[in-house]
Design an enzyme around this catalytic site. Structure first.
Site, PDB file in Angstrom:
ATOM      1  N   ASP A  10      51.634  41.713  49.652  1.00 29.14           N
ATOM      2  CA  ASP A  10      50.607  42.347  48.834  1.00 29.14           C
ATOM      3  C   ASP A  10      50.999  43.821  48.694  1.00 29.14           C
ATOM      4  O   ASP A  10      51.804  44.333  49.496  1.00 29.14           O
ATOM      5  CB  ASP A  10      49.251  42.193  49.536  1.00 29.14           C
ATOM      6  CG  ASP A  10      48.163  42.991  48.874  1.00 29.14           C
ATOM      7  OD1 ASP A  10      47.987  42.857  47.647  1.00 29.14           O
ATOM      8  OD2 ASP A  10      47.486  43.771  49.579  1.00 29.14           O
ATOM      9  N   ILE A  11      50.428  44.504  47.716  1.00 27.91           N
ATOM     10  CA  ILE A  11      50.747  45.927  47.544  1.00 27.91           C
ATOM     11  C   ILE A  11      49.738  46.820  48.243  1.00 27.91           C
ATOM     12  O   ILE A  11      50.009  47.428  49.277  1.00 27.91           O
ATOM     13  CB  ILE A  11      50.833  46.298  46.039  1.00 27.91           C
ATOM     14  CG1 ILE A  11      51.981  45.556  45.348  1.00 27.91           C
ATOM     15  CG2 ILE A  11      51.046  47.824  45.893  1.00 27.91           C
ATOM     16  CD1 ILE A  11      52.097  45.850  43.860  1.00 27.91           C
ATOM     17  N   ASP A  12      48.539  46.916  47.679  1.00 30.66           N
ATOM     18  CA  ASP A  12      47.554  47.902  48.130  1.00 30.66           C
ATOM     19  C   ASP A  12      46.987  47.555  49.504  1.00 30.66           C
ATOM     20  O   ASP A  12      46.410  46.491  49.708  1.00 30.66           O
ATOM     21  CB  ASP A  12      46.430  48.007  47.102  1.00 30.66           C
ATOM     22  CG  ASP A  12      46.956  48.432  45.738  1.00 30.66           C
ATOM     23  OD1 ASP A  12      47.436  49.572  45.635  1.00 30.66           O
ATOM     24  OD2 ASP A  12      46.910  47.615  44.801  1.00 30.66           O
ATOM     25  N   GLY A  46      47.253  41.410  43.080  1.00 32.99           N
ATOM     26  CA  GLY A  46      46.236  41.161  42.079  1.00 32.99           C
ATOM     27  C   GLY A  46      46.486  41.980  40.824  1.00 32.99           C
ATOM     28  O   GLY A  46      45.875  41.748  39.782  1.00 32.99           O
ATOM     29  N   LYS A 192      47.363  33.398  44.855  1.00 34.91           N
ATOM     30  CA  LYS A 192      48.702  33.815  45.246  1.00 34.91           C
ATOM     31  C   LYS A 192      49.484  32.661  45.881  1.00 34.91           C
ATOM     32  O   LYS A 192      50.718  32.635  45.814  1.00 34.91           O
ATOM     33  CB  LYS A 192      48.628  35.000  46.203  1.00 34.91           C
ATOM     34  CG  LYS A 192      48.053  36.272  45.583  1.00 34.91           C
ATOM     35  CD  LYS A 192      48.056  37.428  46.568  1.00 34.91           C
ATOM     36  CE  LYS A 192      47.459  38.699  45.955  1.00 34.91           C
ATOM     37  NZ  LYS A 192      47.509  39.849  46.881  1.00 34.91           N
ATOM     38  N   ASP A 215      45.965  42.070  53.198  1.00 32.99           N
ATOM     39  CA  ASP A 215      44.850  42.746  53.855  1.00 32.99           C
ATOM     40  C   ASP A 215      43.496  42.425  53.228  1.00 32.99           C
ATOM     41  O   ASP A 215      42.458  42.760  53.788  1.00 32.99           O
ATOM     42  CB  ASP A 215      45.056  44.256  53.820  1.00 32.99           C
ATOM     43  CG  ASP A 215      44.885  44.825  52.413  1.00 32.99           C
ATOM     44  OD1 ASP A 215      44.084  45.762  52.236  1.00 32.99           O
ATOM     45  OD2 ASP A 215      45.523  44.310  51.483  1.00 32.99           O
ATOM     46  N   ASN A 218      41.558  38.406  48.589  1.00 32.99           N
ATOM     47  CA  ASN A 218      42.400  37.669  47.645  1.00 32.99           C
ATOM     48  C   ASN A 218      43.755  37.291  48.246  1.00 32.99           C
ATOM     49  O   ASN A 218      44.574  36.657  47.588  1.00 32.99           O
ATOM     50  CB  ASN A 218      42.587  38.453  46.345  1.00 32.99           C
ATOM     51  CG  ASN A 218      43.278  39.790  46.550  1.00 32.99           C
ATOM     52  OD1 ASN A 218      43.223  40.365  47.630  1.00 32.99           O
ATOM     53  ND2 ASN A 218      43.918  40.297  45.520  1.00 32.99           N
TER      54      ASN A 218
END
Length: 265
Positions: A10-12, A46, A192, A215, A218
């Protein structure tokens, strides 16, 4: 332990810090090390493709592929598309009057952009979190465009308690929430995890040879689906509950610490 061949990030809040609005140097070096070891690395976010391009400014290497819009659009570094699915147009038509009547802010995600019906304090909060004060702009034609455009995801700015109200009008869709301020809305059979399946099928990688880091809400389906699902130390309790392992936070070398724990690096 099974040799890990693919890792999904995930990114954020996972590789990108909400505090510093960037990717910690330790994490960057670890991602490079994974590539040097021949392990394939993928983004699983997302965000829509157009909203991941900032990674090119932060990194001097590319990921092997991208699971974007919560699995709705997945593609490889060379541009080959592995998954391309939009929201039900019938669901969108049904829910628009509810958004109008209740003055609910919604961001409609396209592949190459997004548009918003209205902007409120919840939207402003997200802009601050993303470090992008100009991310959202009201579009007077939003409701017309929502019907005519190919919509991949909705970002609906409601609380968890308010979700049921609008989802009643979207029977083939589901919520994938990662914050108290809004929820992502995708098809019921999306997520995902579906992106992971598309990627590993292409590369001939077994599910047990995968890891995933996340984290937010989603990320839950992804973490449960991967061979090893790792929750960041800054993750929500609902994410930590389902994870195989809980690492430290993104700001405390969480990616590196987990990979060392599992002897991946």
């Amino acid at each position: 332990m099974t040799k890990i061949k693919a890792i999904f990030f995930d990114i954020d809040g996972t590789i990108r810090s909400f505090k510093t609005k960037t990717i910690p140097e330790n994490t960057v070096n670890t991602l490079k090390k994974l590539k040097e070891q021949g392990i394939k690395i993928f983004i699983a976010t997302g965000r829509a493709p157009f909203h991941t391009t900032f990674l090119n400014d932060l990194l001097d290497f590319k990921f092997d592929g991208y699971i974007t819009i919560n699995g709705q659009y997945c593609y490889l570094e060379n541009g080959e598309v592995l998954n391309d699915k939009i929201l039900s147009q019938e669901d969108i038509k049904n829910v628009l009057p509810y958004f109008k009547e209740n003055k609910i802010a919604c961001d409609f995600a396209l592949l190459d952009g997004a548009f918003m019906n209205l902007k409120n304090s919840r939207v402003k909060w997200l802009e601050d979190e993303l470090g992008d004060p100009e991310r959202f702009k009201e579009d007077p034609l939003a409701y017309d465009k929502a019907i005519s455009e190919k919509i991949y995801q909705l970002n609906v700015f409601v609380s968890e308690e308010e979700e049921a109200g609008f989802l009643a009008y979207m029977p083939t869709s589901k919520a994938a929430r990662w914050t108290t301020h809004f929820t992502d809305v995708i098809p019921k059979d999306g997520g995902k995890n579906t992106g992971i399946d598309a990627v590993i099928a292409h590369f001939g990688i077994k599910l047990e040879e995968t890891m995933a880091f996340g984290d937010g809400g989603n990320d839950i389906d992804m973490l449960k689906h991967a061979g090893i699902g790792v929750a960041m130390g800054n993750a929500g309790e609902n994410v930590k509950e389902i994870a195989d392992y809980i690492t430290t936070s993104v700001d405390d070398d969480g990616i590196t610490n987990a990979l060392k724990h599992f002897n991946v690096i």
